[in-house]
Design a protein around this motif. Structure first.
Motif, mmCIF file in Angstrom:
data_model
loop_
_atom_site.group_PDB
_atom_site.id
_atom_site.type_symbol
_atom_site.label_atom_id
_atom_site.label_comp_id
_atom_site.label_asym_id
_atom_site.label_seq_id
_atom_site.Cartn_x
_atom_site.Cartn_y
_atom_site.Cartn_z
ATOM 1 N N ILE A 35 0.841 -1.199 0.000
ATOM 2 C CA ILE A 35 0.000 0.000 0.000
ATOM 3 C C ILE A 35 0.874 1.246 0.000
ATOM 4 N N ALA A 36 1.888 1.269 0.862
ATOM 5 C CA ALA A 36 2.792 2.416 0.928
ATOM 6 C C ALA A 36 3.503 2.610 -0.412
ATOM 7 N N HIS A 37 3.951 1.513 -1.008
ATOM 8 C CA HIS A 37 4.624 1.588 -2.302
ATOM 9 C C HIS A 37 3.679 2.158 -3.367
ATOM 10 N N ALA A 38 2.435 1.688 -3.380
ATOM 11 C CA ALA A 38 1.455 2.192 -4.348
ATOM 12 C C ALA A 38 1.205 3.686 -4.172
ATOM 13 N N ALA A 39 1.335 4.158 -2.929
ATOM 14 C CA ALA A 39 1.142 5.587 -2.652
ATOM 15 C C ALA A 39 2.408 6.392 -2.899
ATOM 16 N N GLY A 40 3.521 5.686 -3.112
ATOM 17 C CA GLY A 40 4.790 6.373 -3.292
ATOM 18 C C GLY A 40 5.349 6.911 -1.979
ATOM 19 N N LEU A 41 5.013 6.231 -0.887
ATOM 20 C CA LEU A 41 5.428 6.660 0.444
ATOM 21 C C LEU A 41 6.090 5.504 1.174
ATOM 22 N N SER A 42 6.652 5.792 2.332
ATOM 23 C CA SER A 42 7.285 4.741 3.127
ATOM 24 C C SER A 42 6.251 4.040 4.002
ATOM 25 N N ALA A 43 6.546 2.781 4.356
ATOM 26 C CA ALA A 43 5.639 2.020 5.220
ATOM 27 C C ALA A 43 5.509 2.681 6.587
ATOM 28 N N GLY A 44 6.543 3.375 7.028
ATOM 29 C CA GLY A 44 6.486 4.075 8.311
ATOM 30 C C GLY A 44 5.414 5.150 8.353
ATOM 31 N N ILE A 45 5.099 5.728 7.198
ATOM 32 C CA ILE A 45 4.052 6.756 7.133
ATOM 33 C C ILE A 45 2.695 6.160 7.501
#
Length: 195
Positions: A35-45
């Motif tokens: 999900i984080a990758h699909a959003a272009g963000l880190s998993a920590g977010i």
């Protein structure tokens, strides 16, 4: 220090990425990392904004419920204040493109299934069911005796959900016009029988 106003943008990115990931791989196989990758963000977010995957799913369901509420309100705002027009507007909102596109339909099916096992999602689903029934009942009560109005509201709510469910499981494009026509026919019959 994060930029002012970035939180709503990031939350929206993650919720939309959740929809896309569920659409692609289903809920069981969707991971926070995907999900984080699909959003272009880190998993920590995800952890920062939602705590965990369940928190993100809860937020995603709340968003799709807000989208449904907004669609119904939009149609009702354009409709005459007659019971028939308001009932049709409720039907139209439930069959709005925001609720019947492929991704939304898969996400709804996922949430319905998950709500049987997750108390917070079950609570949100019950609130949604109650809102639909209450709005339908209020309009039917304007022209039908209370018991008939309750029965008509239960029937139309079941018809909306049933038509939506059959359409989502049929594969291919959902025939919104046909679903609306069937729901309109039911409500017109109920209103005509009460006249």
């Amino acid at each position: 220090m994060p930029k002012r106003g970035i939180q709503p943008v990031r939350r929206e990115q993650l919720i939309r990425a959740t929809y896309a990931t569920i659409d692609q791989v289903g809920l069981a196989d969707a991971t926070v990392a995907q999900i984080a990758h699909a959003a272009g963000l880190s998993a920590g977010i995800v952890s920062h904004y939602f705590g965990d995957k369940n928190g993100l799913l809860n937020a995603a369901m709340r968003q799709i419920l807000r989208d449904l509420k907004a669609a119904v309100a939009r149609y009702r705002g354009r409709a005459d204040d007659t019971p028939r027009a308001q009932l049709r507007a409720i039907v139209d909102g439930n069959f709005d493109q925001t609720q019947t596109n492929r991704t939304a339909m898969r996400v709804w099916l996922t949430f319905w299934a998950a709500s049987m096992h997750q108390p917070e999602l079950a609570r949100l689903q019950r609130a949604n069911d109650h809102r639909l029934y209450s709005n339908l009942c209020w309009q039917f009560r304007r022209v039908l005796p209370p018991e008939r109005a309750r029965a008509a509201a239960r029937g139309l709510a079941a018809m909306i959900d049933g038509l939506w469910l059959r359409g989502s499981l049929a594969g291919g494009d959902f025939d919104v016009a046909q679903a609306r026509a069937l729901a309109y026919e039911y409500l017109d019959h109920q209103l005509g029988a009460g006249a």
